[in-house]
Design a protein around this motif. Structure first.
Motif, PDB file in Angstrom:
ATOM      1  N   GLU A 179     -31.151   3.948   0.386  1.00 42.06           N
ATOM      2  CA  GLU A 179     -31.849   2.960   1.209  1.00 42.06           C
ATOM      3  C   GLU A 179     -30.946   2.432   2.325  1.00 42.06           C
ATOM      4  O   GLU A 179     -31.400   1.725   3.212  1.00 42.06           O
ATOM      5  CB  GLU A 179     -32.332   1.784   0.343  1.00 42.06           C
ATOM      6  CG  GLU A 179     -33.178   2.171  -0.869  1.00 42.06           C
ATOM      7  CD  GLU A 179     -34.562   2.693  -0.518  1.00 42.06           C
ATOM      8  OE1 GLU A 179     -34.808   3.024   0.666  1.00 42.06           O
ATOM      9  OE2 GLU A 179     -35.409   2.793  -1.437  1.00 42.06           O
ATOM     10  N   ASP A 194     -33.386  -6.052   5.595  1.00 46.42           N
ATOM     11  CA  ASP A 194     -33.248  -4.592   5.552  1.00 46.42           C
ATOM     12  C   ASP A 194     -32.095  -4.178   4.639  1.00 46.42           C
ATOM     13  O   ASP A 194     -32.198  -3.203   3.900  1.00 46.42           O
ATOM     14  CB  ASP A 194     -33.033  -4.041   6.966  1.00 46.42           C
ATOM     15  CG  ASP A 194     -34.307  -4.077   7.786  1.00 46.42           C
ATOM     16  OD1 ASP A 194     -35.293  -3.453   7.359  1.00 46.42           O
ATOM     17  OD2 ASP A 194     -34.319  -4.761   8.832  1.00 46.42           O
ATOM     18  N   ALA A 199     -33.317  -4.353   1.145  1.00 48.23           N
ATOM     19  CA  ALA A 199     -34.592  -3.710   0.816  1.00 48.23           C
ATOM     20  C   ALA A 199     -34.450  -2.473  -0.066  1.00 48.23           C
ATOM     21  O   ALA A 199     -33.539  -1.664   0.106  1.00 48.23           O
ATOM     22  CB  ALA A 199     -35.302  -3.320   2.104  1.00 48.23           C
ATOM     23  N   TYR A 229     -36.682   0.200   0.031  1.00 47.43           N
ATOM     24  CA  TYR A 229     -37.857   0.624   0.818  1.00 47.43           C
ATOM     25  C   TYR A 229     -38.808   1.519   0.013  1.00 47.43           C
ATOM     26  O   TYR A 229     -40.009   1.380   0.079  1.00 47.43           O
ATOM     27  CB  TYR A 229     -37.415   1.420   2.044  1.00 47.43           C
ATOM     28  CG  TYR A 229     -36.638   0.668   3.097  1.00 47.43           C
ATOM     29  CD1 TYR A 229     -37.244  -0.346   3.848  1.00 47.43           C
ATOM     30  CD2 TYR A 229     -35.319   0.991   3.373  1.00 47.43           C
ATOM     31  CE1 TYR A 229     -36.530  -1.001   4.852  1.00 47.43           C
ATOM     32  CE2 TYR A 229     -34.605   0.343   4.367  1.00 47.43           C
ATOM     33  CZ  TYR A 229     -35.211  -0.647   5.107  1.00 47.43           C
ATOM     34  OH  TYR A 229     -34.521  -1.287   6.093  1.00 47.43           O
ATOM     35  N   SER A 252     -39.487   4.344   0.891  1.00 52.14           N
ATOM     36  CA  SER A 252     -40.277   4.971   1.954  1.00 52.14           C
ATOM     37  C   SER A 252     -39.308   5.637   2.926  1.00 52.14           C
ATOM     38  O   SER A 252     -38.089   5.598   2.733  1.00 52.14           O
ATOM     39  CB  SER A 252     -41.091   3.895   2.680  1.00 52.14           C
ATOM     40  OG  SER A 252     -40.207   2.945   3.273  1.00 52.14           O
ATOM     41  N   ASP A 306     -37.668   4.923   5.395  1.00 50.76           N
ATOM     42  CA  ASP A 306     -36.916   3.931   6.159  1.00 50.76           C
ATOM     43  C   ASP A 306     -35.508   3.891   5.579  1.00 50.76           C
ATOM     44  O   ASP A 306     -35.313   4.122   4.384  1.00 50.76           O
ATOM     45  CB  ASP A 306     -37.549   2.531   6.012  1.00 50.76           C
ATOM     46  CG  ASP A 306     -38.906   2.456   6.665  1.00 50.76           C
ATOM     47  OD1 ASP A 306     -38.976   2.031   7.831  1.00 50.76           O
ATOM     48  OD2 ASP A 306     -39.911   2.857   6.014  1.00 50.76           O
TER      49      ASP A 306
END
Lengths: 419, 419
Positions: A264, A311, A314, A316, A318, A320
Motif C-alpha cells: 500500500e 494515504d 490507508a 487501500y 485497490s 492505489d
C-alpha cells in the motif's frame, strides 16, 4: 441483549464446550475420517447448498450489493467441489496435537514434557465468503478444537446449510456433531454473547476488515487473535537493483490488490529516486495504479496525486499506492513505525548491511528481503493451510497454520517426587 | 479518569514505547551489562531504598495491616541483596531474542526464518511485594522488552525508590533508562489508562489474586496473560501406592500452603478410600489441616467439616483442603473440569493405563503423575526464572520463563522473488 438471544447462544456454546472435551483426545485417524466424511457430504449434497446460497444471493441483489461482493458470496457445484478438496487437503496435513515441543529429564529425575493440545472452543467471526465456514471448521477440527462460527448475515442461509451438512456428516463419525456450530442470529447484538463468553470460548479469531476486528478487540472478554489488516510497505534502498525493485513493487501492488499482503506504500531512498521513480511510475501507470505521492515524488509525474496523512495510513485494497521519498533507511523505518500495520514490509537492496539493519529495526510480522510482500501466506510458507494472518504479538504472529491453533500442556512424571 | 491522570500515564508510556524500539535490537552483552549495573546500584543504594520502604511499612502499620502482609512488604539490606542476586542470575540466563524457532528453504528458493523478538512494552499489574518490581523489570529487560510497572499503592514509596535506582543505573548503560517505568498514581482509576492503552502496550500480565486478575481481564483492551489462580487437585487412584499417595498429598497441601501450586482438593477413588482415608486424615490432622469432606469422607473422620460447592471451588491458600470420594477416574476428571482452575492436577497411581487416561483427559496447564503439584514452577522446570504461571491457553501456559516474554517475526530472503 435479550434473554432469548442469550439462551440461543448458550444452546450452541454449551454443547460445543462438551464436544471439545470429547474431541481433544481423539487420535488423528478419527479426525481425518471425519474430515473426509465432511468432504463427501459437501459433494453429495451440493445441490441443496447451492439452493440455500441462491436465497442469500437473491437477497443481496435486492439490497443492491455490488457484483464483486455477490461473486464472493456465490457458490456453485464447482466451488463446492473446491471447498471439499480443501477439506481433504487439511486431512492430509500432520496433526499438531501431541507433538512434544520441549522435553527432558530434570536433575531430580522428574520427566518433563510440554505437549501440544487443542485450544478448546474457537470462535470465528467473519464476513461474506461462505467458504470460510467450512475452511475454518475443518482447520479447527483437525487441530482438535470445536468451532463456533459467526458469519455475515448476508451468507446466513448458505452458512446454515453448510453447517447442517457438516453436522450430519459428523454424526456418522467419532467426532461429535456438536463440535461444529453456527452461532444463531444475524443481529449485531447477538454477536456480543460470543464476545463476552469468557470461560465457554477459549479464543476468538475475527477475520475481516479493520472495523470488524477493532470492534471485537474492544468488546471481547475472550482472548482475541487479530488478523489480516495489512498496510504493507516496500522500501527501495539506495543500493537497490533497479529491475528487481520495479518488479517487486509492481508484483506487490498489482498481482492481487484486494488482499492484506498487497503493498500500500512505497518508500524510495533519495539517492535512487531519480533513477527509480520515472521507471516505476511508468510501469504503475501502465498497470492502472494511482500514485498518491509527497512533493518529491510528484516532481517525477504530473499524474501523481498529492498524498495526505490518510494515504500513509490507508489499507487501500485497490489500485492505489502511497509514495514517499526518504533520506535514509532509518527514515523509512520511522515511517513504517508511524503509519504501518506491522503486517509485512519489504526492502529491496543489494547491501547486506542495509538488509540486516532493516530486518533488525522493522517490527512487523514478516520482513521480506528482495521478495514481494505477497509471500506472507500460510500456503507460500509451506504450512499447507492457514486460518488467517495474525498482526498481534501474543500467541501467534504472521500466517497461522495448524500449530497456531493449539496450546500446550506440561506433563510431569515422577515416582513419588516431593518438594 | 481525569485528563491529568491520562497525561501522567502518557508521560511514561510514550517514552517506554520509544525505549522498547531502541532496546529490542540490542545484543545480549548490552542487556547483561545493564542488569549488572542495576544489581550494583541496588546494593550501593540499599540504605535509601530501605528508608523509602520504611515509609510504606509505617503507613501499613497505621492502616492496621496484618503482620503477614507487612512481612511481605518489608525490605532490608539482606532482602535487597537477594533481589540483586536474582538480577545477576537473570543476566546469566540465555537470551531468547534472535533464536530461530523454525527455518528452512522453500521450494521456490526463498529462505524462511522465524525468529524470536521482544513483545515490546509489557505492563505488569501486581500487589504488595516490592521485589516483584525489580524481578519483573529484569526479566522483561533481558528479553528485550520495556516495562510499565503498576504495583500496589501500599508499596508506592518502595517502588518509586527501586525504579529510580534502576533508571539511574540504566542511564549509564546502552539500555535506555525509559525502558523501566513506574506508572504514576495510586488510584484504582489510574490503572485504567494502562488497561486501555492498546497500541502503546503490547501485553498486560496481572500478578496477584483472582479479583485483580478478573478485573484486568474484564476491563483491558490490551491483550492479557492470566496468571496464578490455582485450585489444584490430587487424585488418588484405585491403583495408588498408599505411602506415595499420603506423602504427595501432604507435600502438595502443607509444604507451602500460600502458593498457587499447593493442593486445594483431594479426590479419592472409592476402591482405595477405606485404606487411604484413615491414614491420610491422621497425617493431615497432625499437620493442622482442616478437611472439608463429602459424606463419604466424613465417615472416616469425626472432625471432617461438611463440604459445600464453595469448598470445591475454593483456592484456600491456607491449611484447608476439600475432599471427596469418587467412583471412577472419569468422575475425578469431571470434578476437576467443573471446579478446577486448570492450573495443576496430580494423579497418584501405579497403573500405566490410569495415568495415560488422566493425562489425556485433564485439561490443565500441568498434569503430574506420581509427583507433588508443587513442582509447577519455572525454577523447578529448569527455566532459571519465571514471571508467573499462565492459566490461560493463549500464548503461554504454565510457568513462563524468558521465551514466553517474546513474540516471533518471519524473515524471508529472496533474490527478486515474485508471485
Amino acid at each position: 441483549m435479550s434473554d432469548k438471544e442469550r439462551e440461543d447462544f448458550l444452546r450452541v456454546a454449551g454443547p460445543a464446550r462438551e464436544a471439545a472435551a470429547l474431541l481433544a483426545p481423539l487420535p488423528r485417524s478419527a479426525k481425518d475420517a471425519a474430515l473426509h466424511a465432511i468432504a463427501d457430504a459437501l459433494i453429495a449434497r451440493s445441490p441443496e447448498i447451492v439452493k440455500a446460497n441462491e436465497i442469500d444471493v437473491a437477497r443481496a441483489r435486492e439490497n443492491g450489493t455490488s457484483e464483486y461482493m455477490i461473486d464472493r458470496l456465490s457458490l456453485d457445484e464447482v466451488r463446492i467441489a473446491a471447498i471439499a478438496a480443501a477439506v481433504r487437503q487439511i486431512a492430509q496435513l500432520p496433526d499438531p496435537v501431541g507433538e512434544v515441543v520441549r522435553g527432558g529429564t530434570l536433575p531430580n529425575g522428574l520427566e518433563l514434557r510440554q505437549l501440544r493440545v487443542p485450544l478448546g472452543v474457537i470462535g470465528i467471526i467473519y464476513e461474506g465468503r461462505p467458504n470460510v465456514t467450512v475452511d475454518a471448521a475443518a482447520l479447527c477440527l483437525k487441530s482438535g478444537n470445536a468451532t463456533l462460527l459467526r458469519g455475515s448475515s448476508s451468507a446466513y442461509d448458505s452458512n446454515t446449510a453448510l453447517v447442517g451438512v457438516m453436522q450430519e456428516a459428523l454424526a456418522r463419525t467419532e467426532v461429535p456433531a456438536d463440535a461444529v456450530q453456527l452461532v444463531p442470529g444475524t443481529s449485531r447484538e447477538s454477536v456480543k454473547h460470543l464476545m463476552r463468553a469468557r470461560g465457554l470460548v477459549d479464543v476468538l479469531i475475527p477475520r475481516g476488515g479493520a472495523s470488524l476486528i477493532n470492534s471485537v478487540v474492544e468488546e471481547s472478554t475472550v482472548p482475541v487473535i487479530e488478523t489480516g489488516v495489512g498496510n504493507c510497505a516496500v522500501y527501495v534502498d539506495a543500493a537497490a537493483d533497479l529491475d528487481t525493485a520495479v518488479a517487486i513493487l509492481v508484483n506487490a501492488k498489482t498481482q492481487r490488490p484486494s488482499v492484506c499482503n498487497a503493498a500500500e506504500t512505497v518508500l524510495v531512498h533519495a539517492g535512487i529516486a531519480a533513477d527509480f521513480l520515472p521507471r516505476a511510475l511508468d510501469v504503475l501507470r501502465a498497470k492502472g495504479v494511482t500514485v498518491h505521492g509527497d512533493e518529491r515524488v510528484r516532481a517525477y509525474g504530473a499524474d501523481v496525486v498529492a498524498a495526505t496523512e490518510d494515504d500513509y495510513l490507508a489499507e487501500y485494497l485497490s489500485l492505489d499506492i502511497a509514495a514517499r521519498v526518504v533520506d535514509s533507511l532509518d527514515e523509512a523505518v520511522e515511517h513504517i513505525r508511524r503509519y504501518g500495520s506491522r503486517h509485512t514490509e519489504a526492502i529491496v537492496t543489494t547491501s547486506q548491511q542495509a538488509a540486516r539493519r532493516f530486518v533488525a529495526l522493522v517490527d512487523s510480522a514478516a520482513v521480506m528481503v528482495n521478495a514481494s510482500t505477497r509471500f506472507t501466506d500460510g500456503e507460500e510458507f509451506g504450512f499447507g493451510a492457514e486460518i488467517g494472518i495474525s498482526t498481534q504479538k501474543l500467541h501467534a504472529r504472521g500466517p497461522m497454520g495448524l500449530p497456531e491453533l493449539t496450546s500446550t500442556k506440561y506433563v510431569v512424571t515422577g515416582e513419588g517426587h516431593l518438594r
